[in-house]
Every structure is written in structure tokens, then in C-alpha cells.
Write a protein that holds these residues in place. Sequence first.
Motif, PDB file in Angstrom:
ATOM      1  N   UNK A 184       0.834  -1.203   0.000  1.00  0.00           N
ATOM      2  CA  UNK A 184       0.000   0.000   0.000  1.00  0.00           C
ATOM      3  C   UNK A 184       0.869   1.253   0.000  1.00  0.00           C
ATOM      4  N   UNK A 185       1.940   1.231   0.767  1.00  0.00           N
ATOM      5  CA  UNK A 185       2.858   2.369   0.810  1.00  0.00           C
ATOM      6  C   UNK A 185       3.533   2.580  -0.539  1.00  0.00           C
ATOM      7  N   UNK A 186       3.916   1.516  -1.209  1.00  0.00           N
ATOM      8  CA  UNK A 186       4.538   1.622  -2.520  1.00  0.00           C
ATOM      9  C   UNK A 186       3.572   2.230  -3.542  1.00  0.00           C
ATOM     10  N   UNK A 187       2.344   1.770  -3.539  1.00  0.00           N
ATOM     11  CA  UNK A 187       1.342   2.316  -4.466  1.00  0.00           C
ATOM     12  C   UNK A 187       1.099   3.794  -4.175  1.00  0.00           C
ATOM     13  N   UNK A 188       0.980   4.143  -2.900  1.00  0.00           N
ATOM     14  CA  UNK A 188       0.753   5.540  -2.523  1.00  0.00           C
ATOM     15  C   UNK A 188       1.924   6.421  -2.938  1.00  0.00           C
ATOM     16  N   UNK A 189       3.143   5.933  -2.736  1.00  0.00           N
ATOM     17  CA  UNK A 189       4.322   6.722  -3.092  1.00  0.00           C
ATOM     18  C   UNK A 189       4.413   6.923  -4.599  1.00  0.00           C
ATOM     19  N   UNK A 190       4.117   5.887  -5.377  1.00  0.00           N
ATOM     20  CA  UNK A 190       4.154   6.029  -6.833  1.00  0.00           C
ATOM     21  C   UNK A 190       3.095   7.009  -7.328  1.00  0.00           C
ATOM     22  N   UNK A 191       1.890   6.912  -6.791  1.00  0.00           N
ATOM     23  CA  UNK A 191       0.839   7.870  -7.164  1.00  0.00           C
ATOM     24  C   UNK A 191       1.239   9.297  -6.786  1.00  0.00           C
ATOM     25  N   UNK A 192       1.845   9.453  -5.622  1.00  0.00           N
ATOM     26  CA  UNK A 192       2.265  10.761  -5.151  1.00  0.00           C
ATOM     27  C   UNK A 192       3.342  11.358  -6.062  1.00  0.00           C
ATOM     28  N   UNK A 193       4.336  10.555  -6.401  1.00  0.00           N
ATOM     29  CA  UNK A 193       5.409  11.033  -7.266  1.00  0.00           C
ATOM     30  C   UNK A 193       4.891  11.436  -8.641  1.00  0.00           C
ATOM     31  N   UNK A 194       4.066  10.584  -9.223  1.00  0.00           N
ATOM     32  CA  UNK A 194       3.533  10.876 -10.552  1.00  0.00           C
ATOM     33  C   UNK A 194       2.674  12.133 -10.542  1.00  0.00           C
ATOM     34  N   UNK A 195       1.778  12.223  -9.583  1.00  0.00           N
ATOM     35  CA  UNK A 195       0.859  13.365  -9.578  1.00  0.00           C
ATOM     36  C   UNK A 195       1.588  14.669  -9.252  1.00  0.00           C
ATOM     37  N   UNK A 196       2.559  14.636  -8.353  1.00  0.00           N
ATOM     38  CA  UNK A 196       3.298  15.861  -8.039  1.00  0.00           C
ATOM     39  C   UNK A 196       4.106  16.343  -9.243  1.00  0.00           C
ATOM     40  N   UNK A 197       4.737  15.414  -9.936  1.00  0.00           N
ATOM     41  CA  UNK A 197       5.513  15.790 -11.120  1.00  0.00           C
ATOM     42  C   UNK A 197       4.614  16.368 -12.210  1.00  0.00           C
ATOM     43  N   UNK A 198       3.508  15.688 -12.476  1.00  0.00           N
ATOM     44  CA  UNK A 198       2.607  16.142 -13.534  1.00  0.00           C
ATOM     45  C   UNK A 198       1.899  17.445 -13.178  1.00  0.00           C
ATOM     46  N   UNK A 199       1.517  17.631 -11.932  1.00  0.00           N
ATOM     47  CA  UNK A 199       0.874  18.887 -11.526  1.00  0.00           C
ATOM     48  C   UNK A 199       1.839  20.044 -11.715  1.00  0.00           C
ATOM     49  N   UNK A 200       3.093  19.840 -11.357  1.00  0.00           N
ATOM     50  CA  UNK A 200       4.091  20.895 -11.551  1.00  0.00           C
ATOM     51  C   UNK A 200       4.238  21.285 -13.013  1.00  0.00           C
ATOM     52  N   UNK A 201       4.307  20.301 -13.894  1.00  0.00           N
ATOM     53  CA  UNK A 201       4.446  20.621 -15.316  1.00  0.00           C
ATOM     54  C   UNK A 201       3.167  21.233 -15.883  1.00  0.00           C
ATOM     55  N   UNK A 202       2.014  20.785 -15.424  1.00  0.00           N
ATOM     56  CA  UNK A 202       0.750  21.365 -15.898  1.00  0.00           C
ATOM     57  C   UNK A 202       0.582  22.803 -15.415  1.00  0.00           C
ATOM     58  N   UNK A 203       0.994  23.085 -14.187  1.00  0.00           N
ATOM     59  CA  UNK A 203       0.923  24.464 -13.689  1.00  0.00           C
ATOM     60  C   UNK A 203       1.876  25.376 -14.458  1.00  0.00           C
ATOM     61  N   UNK A 204       3.048  24.851 -14.849  1.00  0.00           N
ATOM     62  CA  UNK A 204       3.965  25.628 -15.669  1.00  0.00           C
ATOM     63  C   UNK A 204       3.371  25.925 -17.029  1.00  0.00           C
ATOM     64  N   UNK A 205       2.719  24.935 -17.649  1.00  0.00           N
ATOM     65  CA  UNK A 205       2.051  25.147 -18.933  1.00  0.00           C
ATOM     66  C   UNK A 205       0.948  26.199 -18.805  1.00  0.00           C
ATOM     67  N   UNK A 206       0.195  26.099 -17.728  1.00  0.00           N
ATOM     68  CA  UNK A 206      -0.913  27.032 -17.511  1.00  0.00           C
ATOM     69  C   UNK A 206      -0.390  28.452 -17.283  1.00  0.00           C
ATOM     70  N   UNK A 207       0.728  28.580 -16.617  1.00  0.00           N
ATOM     71  CA  UNK A 207       1.306  29.906 -16.348  1.00  0.00           C
ATOM     72  C   UNK A 207       1.860  30.549 -17.632  1.00  0.00           C
ATOM     73  N   UNK A 208       2.317  29.736 -18.581  1.00  0.00           N
ATOM     74  CA  UNK A 208       2.854  30.274 -19.824  1.00  0.00           C
ATOM     75  C   UNK A 208       1.775  30.792 -20.766  1.00  0.00           C
ATOM     76  N   UNK A 209       0.541  30.320 -20.580  1.00  0.00           N
ATOM     77  CA  UNK A 209      -0.555  30.756 -21.461  1.00  0.00           C
ATOM     78  C   UNK A 209      -1.005  32.146 -21.180  1.00  0.00           C
TER      79      UNK A 209
END
Length: 132
Positions: free
Chosen positions: A107-132
Amino acid sequence: MKELNKIQTAIFLFGGILMAIGAGTTLLGWGSAPYIFAIGALGFASMQMLQRYEGQNFTIRRLRRMMLLSDVLFLVAALLMFSSKGNVFGLSYITYIEYVYNKWVIVLLIAALLQLYSMHRIGSELDKEAKK
């Protein structure tokens, strides 16, 4: 994303550190490791749940829901870590070993993988949104 204030950020970081210490010391057999992990998970998850996204970007909203799911899984991992200390659910020995004992790691492994993926993608999506 709504920013956390300094105290909330400190609780967030301290919670993450306590989660890492609690998960690591469980391998050493420390009896207080589940308590350390649980306190860290509560601090980390609660501060992350306070962060809000007020925008309309569907991708960020979806990633935010994934992040909240990982927070819930961190709390479930803490519960399973406590139950790995002994059969607290009143299950038969075979059922307990098969379904509960040391399953907090998965359960911890699944949570950590979801956390890493979502944090990375949210950061890149917020950067894209800020450039618009």
C-alpha cells in the motif's frame, strides 16, 4: 494551487520526514515505528489536503484527485502497519497472514508512486498554464 503558509509547510515537511523515519525503522523492529509513521502520515496528508486548486484545468483536477487518493493510502498503510504488530482484526491465523500481515509495504509503494507521478505532472501542468 493554493500555497501553504510557513507553519503548514513545516508540518508538511516534518510529516514527510517522520513517514520516512517510521517506514525505515520498521525494518529495524522498533516498536514505536508505526506511531512515528502514523503521526507523519497524518501531518503530511492533512496539509496536502489543505492545498486547493481553484482553476478549471481538468488535468490538474484529475491529478489532484490522484494525490488525495495517495494521501488516503498513506493513512491506510499506517493502519496496516499497526495491524502487522498483531492480529487486531480477530481473523483466523491463515487469513491474517494471507491478507493483512506486512501488506502495508504494498500500500505504501502504491501511494508513493501515485504521489510522485501526480506531483511531477501537476508541476508541469501548472507551468504550462502559467505560460498561457
